[in-house]
Design a protein around this motif. Structure first.
Motif, PDB file in Angstrom:
ATOM      1  N   PRO A 187      25.488  -0.092  12.073  1.00  0.00           N
ATOM      2  CA  PRO A 187      24.516  -0.056  10.986  1.00  0.00           C
ATOM      3  C   PRO A 187      24.344  -1.456  10.387  1.00  0.00           C
ATOM      4  O   PRO A 187      25.222  -2.310  10.499  1.00  0.00           O
ATOM      5  CB  PRO A 187      25.142   0.913   9.981  1.00  0.00           C
ATOM      6  N   LEU A 188      23.210  -1.680   9.754  1.00  0.00           N
ATOM      7  CA  LEU A 188      22.889  -2.996   9.227  1.00  0.00           C
ATOM      8  C   LEU A 188      22.922  -3.014   7.707  1.00  0.00           C
ATOM      9  O   LEU A 188      22.675  -1.999   7.051  1.00  0.00           O
ATOM     10  CB  LEU A 188      21.500  -3.420   9.701  1.00  0.00           C
ATOM     11  N   THR A 189      23.217  -4.168   7.162  1.00  0.00           N
ATOM     12  CA  THR A 189      23.157  -4.402   5.733  1.00  0.00           C
ATOM     13  C   THR A 189      22.104  -5.473   5.475  1.00  0.00           C
ATOM     14  O   THR A 189      22.130  -6.531   6.118  1.00  0.00           O
ATOM     15  CB  THR A 189      24.513  -4.875   5.195  1.00  0.00           C
ATOM     16  N   PHE A 190      21.194  -5.193   4.562  1.00  0.00           N
ATOM     17  CA  PHE A 190      20.104  -6.130   4.299  1.00  0.00           C
ATOM     18  C   PHE A 190      20.311  -6.839   2.959  1.00  0.00           C
ATOM     19  O   PHE A 190      20.768  -6.233   1.984  1.00  0.00           O
ATOM     20  CB  PHE A 190      18.760  -5.396   4.290  1.00  0.00           C
ATOM     21  N   THR A 191      19.948  -8.104   2.936  1.00  0.00           N
ATOM     22  CA  THR A 191      20.074  -8.941   1.746  1.00  0.00           C
ATOM     23  C   THR A 191      18.738  -9.595   1.449  1.00  0.00           C
ATOM     24  O   THR A 191      18.085 -10.148   2.349  1.00  0.00           O
ATOM     25  CB  THR A 191      21.141 -10.032   1.953  1.00  0.00           C
ATOM     26  N   ASP A 192      18.320  -9.535   0.196  1.00  0.00           N
ATOM     27  CA  ASP A 192      17.105 -10.221  -0.233  1.00  0.00           C
ATOM     28  C   ASP A 192      17.293 -11.721  -0.013  1.00  0.00           C
ATOM     29  O   ASP A 192      18.278 -12.312  -0.489  1.00  0.00           O
ATOM     30  CB  ASP A 192      16.861  -9.927  -1.712  1.00  0.00           C
ATOM     31  N   CYS A 219       7.279  -9.015   4.390  1.00  0.00           N
ATOM     32  CA  CYS A 219       5.880  -8.698   4.114  1.00  0.00           C
ATOM     33  C   CYS A 219       5.110  -9.985   3.862  1.00  0.00           C
ATOM     34  O   CYS A 219       5.614 -10.916   3.217  1.00  0.00           O
ATOM     35  CB  CYS A 219       5.757  -7.791   2.893  1.00  0.00           C
ATOM     36  N   THR A 220       3.908 -10.032   4.393  1.00  0.00           N
ATOM     37  CA  THR A 220       2.989 -11.141   4.155  1.00  0.00           C
ATOM     38  C   THR A 220       1.686 -10.566   3.612  1.00  0.00           C
ATOM     39  O   THR A 220       1.554  -9.353   3.437  1.00  0.00           O
ATOM     40  CB  THR A 220       2.721 -11.911   5.462  1.00  0.00           C
ATOM     41  N   PRO A 222       5.724 -10.343  14.305  1.00  0.00           N
ATOM     42  CA  PRO A 222       5.049  -9.414  13.394  1.00  0.00           C
ATOM     43  C   PRO A 222       4.475  -8.224  14.153  1.00  0.00           C
ATOM     44  O   PRO A 222       3.901  -8.380  15.228  1.00  0.00           O
ATOM     45  CB  PRO A 222       3.939 -10.269  12.778  1.00  0.00           C
ATOM     46  N   LYS A 223       4.648  -7.050  13.585  1.00  0.00           N
ATOM     47  CA  LYS A 223       4.116  -5.829  14.186  1.00  0.00           C
ATOM     48  C   LYS A 223       2.775  -5.434  13.576  1.00  0.00           C
ATOM     49  O   LYS A 223       1.973  -4.748  14.200  1.00  0.00           O
ATOM     50  CB  LYS A 223       5.115  -4.686  14.014  1.00  0.00           C
ATOM     51  N   THR A 224       2.571  -5.832  12.333  1.00  0.00           N
ATOM     52  CA  THR A 224       1.320  -5.551  11.636  1.00  0.00           C
ATOM     53  C   THR A 224       0.913  -6.823  10.905  1.00  0.00           C
ATOM     54  O   THR A 224       1.590  -7.847  11.001  1.00  0.00           O
ATOM     55  CB  THR A 224       1.472  -4.408  10.619  1.00  0.00           C
ATOM     56  N   HIS A 225      -0.173  -6.755  10.137  1.00  0.00           N
ATOM     57  CA  HIS A 225      -0.610  -7.914   9.376  1.00  0.00           C
ATOM     58  C   HIS A 225      -0.211  -7.822   7.913  1.00  0.00           C
ATOM     59  O   HIS A 225      -0.791  -8.503   7.065  1.00  0.00           O
ATOM     60  CB  HIS A 225      -2.119  -8.091   9.513  1.00  0.00           C
ATOM     61  N   ASP A 226       0.800  -6.984   7.612  1.00  0.00           N
ATOM     62  CA  ASP A 226       1.341  -6.993   6.258  1.00  0.00           C
ATOM     63  C   ASP A 226       2.869  -6.927   6.286  1.00  0.00           C
ATOM     64  O   ASP A 226       3.521  -7.926   6.079  1.00  0.00           O
ATOM     65  CB  ASP A 226       0.736  -5.888   5.387  1.00  0.00           C
ATOM     66  N   CYS A 227       3.446  -5.763   6.583  1.00  0.00           N
ATOM     67  CA  CYS A 227       4.899  -5.634   6.587  1.00  0.00           C
ATOM     68  C   CYS A 227       5.416  -5.320   7.989  1.00  0.00           C
ATOM     69  O   CYS A 227       4.836  -4.494   8.696  1.00  0.00           O
ATOM     70  CB  CYS A 227       5.348  -4.553   5.614  1.00  0.00           C
ATOM     71  N   GLU A 264       1.078 -16.111   3.410  1.00  0.00           N
ATOM     72  CA  GLU A 264       1.923 -16.036   2.227  1.00  0.00           C
ATOM     73  C   GLU A 264       3.071 -15.072   2.489  1.00  0.00           C
ATOM     74  O   GLU A 264       2.853 -13.924   2.883  1.00  0.00           O
ATOM     75  CB  GLU A 264       1.105 -15.549   1.028  1.00  0.00           C
ATOM     76  N   THR A 265       4.292 -15.527   2.291  1.00  0.00           N
ATOM     77  CA  THR A 265       5.460 -14.650   2.384  1.00  0.00           C
ATOM     78  C   THR A 265       5.630 -13.966   1.037  1.00  0.00           C
ATOM     79  O   THR A 265       5.818 -14.622   0.009  1.00  0.00           O
ATOM     80  CB  THR A 265       6.727 -15.440   2.739  1.00  0.00           C
ATOM     81  N   ILE A 266       5.560 -12.654   1.045  1.00  0.00           N
ATOM     82  CA  ILE A 266       5.654 -11.898  -0.202  1.00  0.00           C
ATOM     83  C   ILE A 266       7.087 -11.422  -0.441  1.00  0.00           C
ATOM     84  O   ILE A 266       7.590 -11.465  -1.564  1.00  0.00           O
ATOM     85  CB  ILE A 266       4.678 -10.704  -0.169  1.00  0.00           C
ATOM     86  N   SER A 267       7.741 -10.965   0.609  1.00  0.00           N
ATOM     87  CA  SER A 267       9.131 -10.538   0.486  1.00  0.00           C
ATOM     88  C   SER A 267       9.828 -10.733   1.818  1.00  0.00           C
ATOM     89  O   SER A 267       9.180 -10.762   2.875  1.00  0.00           O
ATOM     90  CB  SER A 267       9.225  -9.069   0.053  1.00  0.00           C
ATOM     91  N   LEU A 268      11.152 -10.860   1.776  1.00  0.00           N
ATOM     92  CA  LEU A 268      11.943 -11.044   3.001  1.00  0.00           C
ATOM     93  C   LEU A 268      13.358 -10.548   2.765  1.00  0.00           C
ATOM     94  O   LEU A 268      13.986 -10.892   1.757  1.00  0.00           O
ATOM     95  CB  LEU A 268      11.971 -12.525   3.404  1.00  0.00           C
TER      96      LEU A 268
END
Length: 363
Positions: free
Chosen positions: A28-33, A91-92, A127-132, A157-161
């Motif tokens: 399993p993975l752990t994600f960090t902002d 997300c971009t 990227p799989k889509t043009h947003d997230c 624009e990078t909105i979140s990562l």
């Protein structure tokens, strides 16, 4: 019949069990902002985290420059991890890549890991889509801590990562691996068009190859040396300035604005090296005589103005356009923007000149 049935049951049991075993093997993975890690490549520390500058602080700069400043070109996340896998969720904006950019360069990312005293390519976030999107960047790595740089989207624009690693693995902020601050101001070529991925834009490449912190202030189609932009970049605490800004302005604007840009920087930095670079030869001009004439005129005016300033400024340098893309017309994507080969040829010419200049100043 009984034997056949028993054999079928065994096969079903085995194949029914395999997915469960496989699932158990997947860690399993752990994600960090990523905002909790280290962002490098910004000239300003204020404003939105993934924007290159705080546009609200500079109301006088042109609207297009403000918009392009939201693109995360040249920005990278520095971190360390002992994970065997590195993934990302990001997300971009909903912009769609242009026809001269790959999706990875436009709104994806690429990862470099430090090994054998150099930065080595490790993988891309497609990227799989043009947003997230989400992507596995690299997996099945050997044990041990890795020092990483994840370069952010060049033209979006990078909105979140969020960065994901194996559950139980460490993920901590890295340091800034680059020294000093070198501002590179210019056009779409500086911003990164048309490198195939973010880390191959020439300011990013030259940072990894020299250890200097080249800060990307390329504004696609809008590196026009406006007085308002000169007033914005001049006070920044830089150790050197590189002006690669001939491609976008008209010949008349080059003639009118070059001296002001240099003199405005000089008010704040009387002695730092300023390195001016002529425009690459637009390969569209190989047959189109009008294009060739316009580029030659702009380079002529730029050289003329720089040479005038050099008479009283011994810290001002000029790199000519000769050989920047080679001479075989294979160095661009679209006759204008360098491809990876073109950027490599640019670096082969400008890197030794820049390093020689820096050595004179002890930079």
């Amino acid at each position: 019949m009984a034997k056949s049935l028993s054999f079928s049951l065994i096969i079903c049991f085995i194949f029914g069990l395999v997915p469960g075993i496989w699932a158990q093997q997947q860690s399993p993975l752990t994600f960090t902002d990523a905002r909790k890690l280290t962002l490098i490549g910004k000239a300003w520390n204020d404003g939105p985290f993934y924007h290159r500058l705080d546009t609200a602080a500079y109301p006088a700069i042109p609207r297009n420059v403000k918009y392009l400043a939201t693109n995360s070109a040249g920005l990278a996340i520095s971190f360390k991890t002992n994970s065997s896998k590195i993934t990302a969720k990001w997300c971009t904006s909903r912009r769609v890549p242009g026809d001269n950019m790959t999706g990875i360069a436009f709104e994806g990312m690429d990862l470099y890991i430090r090994r054998d005293q150099r930065w080595q390519y490790a993988g891309v976030a497609r990227p799989k889509t043009h947003d997230c999107s989400d992507a596995v960047i690299v997996e099945q790595m050997a044990s041990g801590e890795k020092t990483c740089l994840l370069f952010l989207p060049t033209y979006d624009e990078t909105i979140s990562l969020e960065i994901g690693v194996d559950s139980g693995a460490t993920l901590v902020p890295g340091g800034n691996p680059f020294r000093k601050n070198i501002l590179v101001y210019g056009s779409s070529i500086v911003q990164g068009a048309s490198a195939s991925r973010p880390g191959l834009a020439y300011p990013a490449r030259i940072s990894r190859e020299t250890g200097y912190n080249f800060i990307n202030l390329g504004f696609s189609g809008n590196g026009k040396m406006e007085p308002e932009v000169a007033n914005m970049i001049a006070p920044l605490p830089m150790d050197a300035f590189i002006l690669d800004c001939v491609p976008n302005p008209s010949a008349e604007e080059v003639l009118a604005r070059t001296a002001n840009l240099v003199n405005t920087i000089r008010k704040f930095h009387p002695k730092v090296p300023i390195i001016a670079i002529e425009s690459v030869a637009r390969e569209k001009g190989n047959f189109d005589q009008d294009v060739a004439a316009r580029v030659a005129q702009k380079n002529g005016y730029f050289k003329q103005e720089i040479e005038k300033l050099q008479k009283r400024d011994s810290n001002l340098y000029l790199i000519s356009a000769d050989g920047l893309l080679g001479d075989d017309q294979e160095g661009t994507t679209d006759g204008i923007h360098p491809n990876d080969l073109g950027f490599d040829r640019m670096l082969q010419k400008i890197r030794p000149v820049i390093l020689k200049i820096f050595a004179r100043y002890g930079i």
